[in-house]
Write a protein that holds these residues in place. Structure first.
Motif: not given
Lengths: 114, 113
Positions: B36-43, B74-86
Motif C-alpha cells: 500500500y501507498k499512503q500519502e500524507s493525510g490520505k488512506g 520487496s517492492l520495486q518502483i521503476a523510473a521514480t516520479q515525484p508523485g511516488d513520494s509517500a
C-alpha cells in the motif's frame, strides 16, 4: 472510480463521550473493515464485518467498540466512552470478496479525544 | 511475536532512478501480501498484491517479489516520479480464515529532484 467515503474527516470529542464514525463502502462490496492508525505508527486491524455480523476482531476491539450496518449503504464504528488513547486516524475499508483480495480504504476520520 | 516489518524507515532516491523497498515477515502461514501507498493525510492506496504461490508479479512500473524461503517481500518502483513520494506499507494476511491485514511500520520514500 468507486471509492470508500468516510465522515466526518475530523472529529474532536471529550474523553468519556461516545462517538460514531461513519463509512459508505463501495456499493458491490460485501466485506467491511475498520482499521486505525495512531499518529506515526502502523495501520492496525480492528474488525471485519460480513453478512451483518463481525467475522473477526483484534484485541484492540474491546467492549468499548461496536460496529453496525444500519442500512444498505452505511457502516459505522461506535466508541462508547472515548479515552485519550483512542485518538487516531480511523480507516474504513471494503472488499468485494473475503480475505485475500484487494481492500479499498477510505480517506479516514481523524479522531481527537481531549 | 509474529509481525510484519520494514527494514528501513526512510529511503531517498533520485527522480528517474529505480527504488526497492523491503519487507520482512515472520508468519509462515501468510499466504497473501499487499503493498500500500499512503500519502500524507490520505488512506492507504492499493499498489500491488501477490499470493504465496507466486514469486513475482508485475504491474505498471511496479514489481513485487516474494521470497518465501527467507520470508522477504520487496517492492520495486521503476523510473521514480515525484508523485511516488509517500509512505509504503507492506501488509500480509495469513490463511486459516483471517480477514484482517497485518501492516508493517512503513517506509517513507522520498524522491529527490
Amino acid at each position: 472510480e468507486p471509492e470508500v467515503t468516510q465522515t466526518p474527516s475530523h472529529q474532536v470529542t471529550q474523553m468519556g463521550q461516545e462517538v460514531i464514525l461513519r463509512c459508505v463502502p463501495i456499493s458491490n462490496h460485501l466485506y467491511f473493515y475498520w482499521y486505525r492508525q495512531i499518529l506515526g505508527q502502523k495501520v492496525e486491524f480492528l474488525v471485519s464485518f460480513y453478512n451483518n455480523e463481525i467475522s473477526e476482531k483484534s484485541e484492540i476491539f474491546d467492549d468499548q467498540f461496536s460496529v453496525e450496518r444500519p442500512d444498505g449503504s452505511n457502516f459505522t464504528l461506535k466508541i462508547r466512552s472515548t479515552k485519550l488513547e483512542d485518538s487516531a486516524m480511523y480507516f474504513c475499508a471494503s472488499s468485494e470478496y473475503r480475505a485475500g483480495t484487494e481492500a479499498f480504504f477510505g480517506q479516514g476520520t481523524r479522531l481527537t479525544v481531549v | 511475536g509474529e509481525s510484519v516489518g520494514l527494514h528501513l524507515p526512510t529511503l531517498s532516491v533520485q527522480e528517474g532512478d529505480n527504488s526497492i523497498i523491503n519487507c520482512a515477515y515472520s508468519n509462515s502461514a501468510s499466504d497473501y501480501f499487499i503493498w500500500y501507498k499512503q500519502e500524507s493525510g490520505k488512506g492507504p492506496q492499493f499498489i500491488i498484491d501477490i499470493r504465496s504461490n507466486m514469486d513475482k508479479r508485475q504491474g505498471q512500473r511496479v514489481t513485487v517479489l516474494l521470497n518465501k524461503t527467507v520470508k522477504h517481500l520487496s517492492l520495486q518502483i521503476a523510473a521514480t516520479q515525484p508523485g511516488d513520494s509517500a509512505v509504503y506499507f507492506c501488509a500480509e494476511m495469513h490463511g486459516g480464515g483471517a480477514d484482517g491485514l497485518t501492516f508493517g511500520k512503513g517506509t517513507h520514500l522520498i524522491i529527490q529532484p
